[in-house]
Motif scaffolding. Structure first.
Motif, PDB file in Angstrom:
ATOM      1  N   ASN A 194       8.142  18.161   5.183  1.00  0.00           N
ATOM      2  CA  ASN A 194       8.665  17.442   4.025  1.00  0.00           C
ATOM      3  C   ASN A 194       7.909  16.125   3.889  1.00  0.00           C
ATOM      4  OD1 ASN A 194      10.606  19.413   3.438  1.00  0.00           O
ATOM      5  ND2 ASN A 194      12.072  18.504   4.863  1.00  0.00           N
ATOM      6  N   GLN A 195       7.868  15.592   2.691  1.00  0.00           N
ATOM      7  CA  GLN A 195       7.131  14.354   2.505  1.00  0.00           C
ATOM      8  C   GLN A 195       7.939  13.352   1.707  1.00  0.00           C
ATOM      9  OE1 GLN A 195       3.442  15.050   0.451  1.00  0.00           O
ATOM     10  NE2 GLN A 195       4.415  15.711  -1.437  1.00  0.00           N
ATOM     11  N   ALA A 196       7.733  12.098   2.042  1.00  0.00           N
ATOM     12  CA  ALA A 196       8.353  10.982   1.332  1.00  0.00           C
ATOM     13  C   ALA A 196       7.303   9.892   1.204  1.00  0.00           C
ATOM     14  CB  ALA A 196       9.579  10.474   2.084  1.00  0.00           C
ATOM     15  N   ALA A 197       7.539   8.969   0.305  1.00  0.00           N
ATOM     16  CA  ALA A 197       6.569   7.894   0.084  1.00  0.00           C
ATOM     17  C   ALA A 197       7.304   6.586  -0.147  1.00  0.00           C
ATOM     18  CB  ALA A 197       5.671   8.217  -1.104  1.00  0.00           C
ATOM     19  N   PHE A 198       6.665   5.511   0.225  1.00  0.00           N
ATOM     20  CA  PHE A 198       7.220   4.183  -0.014  1.00  0.00           C
ATOM     21  C   PHE A 198       6.091   3.172  -0.054  1.00  0.00           C
ATOM     22  CE2 PHE A 198       7.140   4.622   4.603  1.00  0.00           C
ATOM     23  CZ  PHE A 198       6.621   3.405   5.029  1.00  0.00           C
TER      24      PHE A 198
ATOM     25  N   SER B 256       0.855  -1.190   0.000  1.00  0.00           N
ATOM     26  CA  SER B 256       0.000   0.000   0.000  1.00  0.00           C
ATOM     27  C   SER B 256       0.891   1.241   0.000  1.00  0.00           C
ATOM     28  CB  SER B 256      -0.920   0.025   1.226  1.00  0.00           C
ATOM     29  OG  SER B 256      -1.803  -1.075   1.218  1.00  0.00           O
ATOM     30  N   PRO B 257       0.617   2.212  -0.864  1.00  0.00           N
ATOM     31  CA  PRO B 257       1.417   3.445  -0.861  1.00  0.00           C
ATOM     32  C   PRO B 257       1.244   4.191   0.464  1.00  0.00           C
ATOM     33  CG  PRO B 257       0.109   3.252  -2.870  1.00  0.00           C
ATOM     34  CD  PRO B 257      -0.392   2.199  -1.935  1.00  0.00           C
ATOM     35  N   VAL B 258       2.341   4.489   1.094  1.00  0.00           N
ATOM     36  CA  VAL B 258       2.331   5.197   2.376  1.00  0.00           C
ATOM     37  C   VAL B 258       3.068   6.525   2.198  1.00  0.00           C
ATOM     38  CG1 VAL B 258       3.037   5.141   4.794  1.00  0.00           C
ATOM     39  CG2 VAL B 258       2.303   3.027   3.660  1.00  0.00           C
ATOM     40  N   ARG B 259       2.422   7.597   2.605  1.00  0.00           N
ATOM     41  CA  ARG B 259       3.054   8.913   2.587  1.00  0.00           C
ATOM     42  C   ARG B 259       3.475   9.271   4.002  1.00  0.00           C
ATOM     43  NH1 ARG B 259      -0.481  13.592   0.231  1.00  0.00           N
ATOM     44  NH2 ARG B 259      -1.845  12.857   1.925  1.00  0.00           N
ATOM     45  N   VAL B 260       4.703   9.711   4.156  1.00  0.00           N
ATOM     46  CA  VAL B 260       5.221  10.120   5.458  1.00  0.00           C
ATOM     47  C   VAL B 260       5.509  11.621   5.415  1.00  0.00           C
ATOM     48  CG1 VAL B 260       6.957   9.729   7.226  1.00  0.00           C
ATOM     49  CG2 VAL B 260       6.264   7.846   5.744  1.00  0.00           C
ATOM     50  N   LEU B 261       4.828  12.358   6.262  1.00  0.00           N
ATOM     51  CA  LEU B 261       5.093  13.786   6.435  1.00  0.00           C
ATOM     52  C   LEU B 261       6.090  13.937   7.573  1.00  0.00           C
ATOM     53  CD1 LEU B 261       1.433  15.144   6.174  1.00  0.00           C
ATOM     54  CD2 LEU B 261       3.117  14.905   4.348  1.00  0.00           C
ATOM     55  N   VAL B 262       7.216  14.554   7.289  1.00  0.00           N
ATOM     56  CA  VAL B 262       8.318  14.603   8.240  1.00  0.00           C
ATOM     57  C   VAL B 262       8.568  16.040   8.665  1.00  0.00           C
ATOM     58  CG1 VAL B 262      10.714  13.954   8.661  1.00  0.00           C
ATOM     59  CG2 VAL B 262       9.330  12.604   7.088  1.00  0.00           C
TER      60      VAL B 262
ATOM     61  N   PRO C  71      16.828   2.563   5.645  1.00  0.00           N
ATOM     62  CA  PRO C  71      17.554   2.133   4.445  1.00  0.00           C
ATOM     63  C   PRO C  71      16.838   1.070   3.620  1.00  0.00           C
ATOM     64  CG  PRO C  71      19.054   2.314   6.313  1.00  0.00           C
ATOM     65  CD  PRO C  71      17.674   2.488   6.855  1.00  0.00           C
ATOM     66  N   SER C  72      16.239   0.062   4.247  1.00  0.00           N
ATOM     67  CA  SER C  72      15.614  -1.025   3.491  1.00  0.00           C
ATOM     68  C   SER C  72      14.442  -0.545   2.641  1.00  0.00           C
ATOM     69  CB  SER C  72      15.134  -2.128   4.441  1.00  0.00           C
ATOM     70  OG  SER C  72      16.223  -2.778   5.049  1.00  0.00           O
ATOM     71  N   LEU C  73      13.819   0.550   3.049  1.00  0.00           N
ATOM     72  CA  LEU C  73      12.681   1.090   2.306  1.00  0.00           C
ATOM     73  C   LEU C  73      13.096   2.182   1.326  1.00  0.00           C
ATOM     74  CD1 LEU C  73      10.106   1.300   5.241  1.00  0.00           C
ATOM     75  CD2 LEU C  73      10.227  -0.444   3.451  1.00  0.00           C
ATOM     76  N   GLY C  74      14.370   2.547   1.332  1.00  0.00           N
ATOM     77  CA  GLY C  74      14.845   3.580   0.423  1.00  0.00           C
ATOM     78  C   GLY C  74      14.327   4.960   0.753  1.00  0.00           C
ATOM     79  N   VAL C  75      14.142   5.234   2.046  1.00  0.00           N
ATOM     80  CA  VAL C  75      13.574   6.519   2.476  1.00  0.00           C
ATOM     81  C   VAL C  75      14.568   7.249   3.364  1.00  0.00           C
ATOM     82  CG1 VAL C  75      11.700   7.661   3.696  1.00  0.00           C
ATOM     83  CG2 VAL C  75      11.240   5.587   2.384  1.00  0.00           C
ATOM     84  N   LYS C  76      14.801   8.501   3.073  1.00  0.00           N
ATOM     85  CA  LYS C  76      15.608   9.374   3.931  1.00  0.00           C
ATOM     86  C   LYS C  76      15.131  10.798   3.696  1.00  0.00           C
ATOM     87  CE  LYS C  76      20.354  10.672   5.167  1.00  0.00           C
ATOM     88  NZ  LYS C  76      20.205  12.151   5.018  1.00  0.00           N
ATOM     89  N   MET C  77      14.537  11.396   4.726  1.00  0.00           N
ATOM     90  CA  MET C  77      13.965  12.729   4.571  1.00  0.00           C
ATOM     91  C   MET C  77      14.315  13.576   5.785  1.00  0.00           C
ATOM     92  SD  MET C  77      12.397  14.891   2.761  1.00  0.00           S
ATOM     93  CE  MET C  77      11.929  13.782   1.438  1.00  0.00           C
ATOM     94  N   ASP C  78      14.783  14.790   5.552  1.00  0.00           N
ATOM     95  CA  ASP C  78      15.146  15.695   6.636  1.00  0.00           C
ATOM     96  C   ASP C  78      13.897  16.193   7.358  1.00  0.00           C
ATOM     97  OD1 ASP C  78      17.816  15.459   6.102  1.00  0.00           O
ATOM     98  OD2 ASP C  78      17.946  17.271   4.893  1.00  0.00           O
ATOM     99  N   ALA C  79      14.009  16.301   8.676  1.00  0.00           N
ATOM    100  CA  ALA C  79      12.939  16.855   9.506  1.00  0.00           C
ATOM    101  C   ALA C  79      13.371  18.255   9.943  1.00  0.00           C
ATOM    102  CB  ALA C  79      12.698  15.957  10.717  1.00  0.00           C
TER     103      ALA C  79
END
Length: 230
Positions: free
Chosen positions: A180-184, A148-154, A166-174
């Protein structure tokens, strides 16, 4: 999950991380070929095979070392731009989670649920259960459904932090005062560990990130139990 003496990346748990691994291998092969060619030229010059004036002053050589780097840059730039687009594209996420960095812990707010929020603290070493990982376990995990597409607001409350798994390929500055937003998309069930990747203070190394991906039915049961306990 990383393991002792590991040299490469962690196993990919999302399509985005798989793309990043493919691009890494692609760029690494180009670097290997360039390094091999440069080494050959150096060895050839040392052995006086490439030191005559015809080769050094050749117009063809000038054309080659002007065009070849441009071609190499295009071969690297095109796939990297594609991956950058995939990382920024967020189409109709099934779940939105707000991750807030504090000194020194994370808190999570599930925007699609009323009053579903909690703090996530590192479990002290003396309280770890057998099989748990030191400095990586948290008392409350961020639970998400698989496939399921998950959006993370950081964002952050105090200083700069960085939400990275790392395993999800996500790195976003807070960043305080900024979202900021990232998705996985978690491709398989599992528990994936990360840490704050921005030096944020004395206890920077004690604010782990734990993402647990479970099937949708299990996620719905977890969210229902969390709402009852709220």
């Amino acid at each position: 999950m990383a393991y002792p003496s590991q040299l490469g990346f962690q196993d990919a748990a999302s399509p985005l991380m798989e793309e990043l691994l493919h691009f890494h291998d692609h760029a690494l092969m180009i670097i290997f070929l360039i390094s091999t060619f440069v080494l050959y030229v150096i060895v050839a010059m040392v052995t006086t095979k490439l030191t005559n004036s015809y080769i050094l002053d050749s117009q063809e050589i000038e054309i080659i070392w002007t065009i070849l780097p441009a071609v190499i840059l295009i071969m690297i730039a095109l796939p990297s731009l594609r991956i950058l687009y995939l990382m920024d594209e967020i189409n109709d996420p099934h779940l939105t989670v707000k991750a807030i960095g504090h000194q020194w812990y994370w808190s999570y707010e599930y925007s699609d649920y009323h009053d579903l929020e909690f703090d996530s603290y590192m479990i002290p070493t003396q309280d770890l259960a057998p099989g748990q990982f030191r400095l990586l376990e948290a008392d409350h995990r961020m639970v998400v459904p698989t496939e399921s597409p998950v959006r993370v607001l950081v964002t952050a409350e105090d200083v700069l932090h960085s939400w990275a798994v790392p395993s999800l390929g996500v790195k976003m500055d807070a960043v305080p005062g900024r979202l900021n937003q990232a998705a996985f998309v978690a491709a398989r069930p599992g528990v994936f560990y990360g840490q704050c990747s921005e030096i944020c203070g004395a206890n920077h190394s004690f604010m782990p990130i734990v993402v647990e991906a479970v099937p949708l039915t299990h996620f719905e049961a977890w969210s229902t139990s969390m709402l009852k306990d709220a």
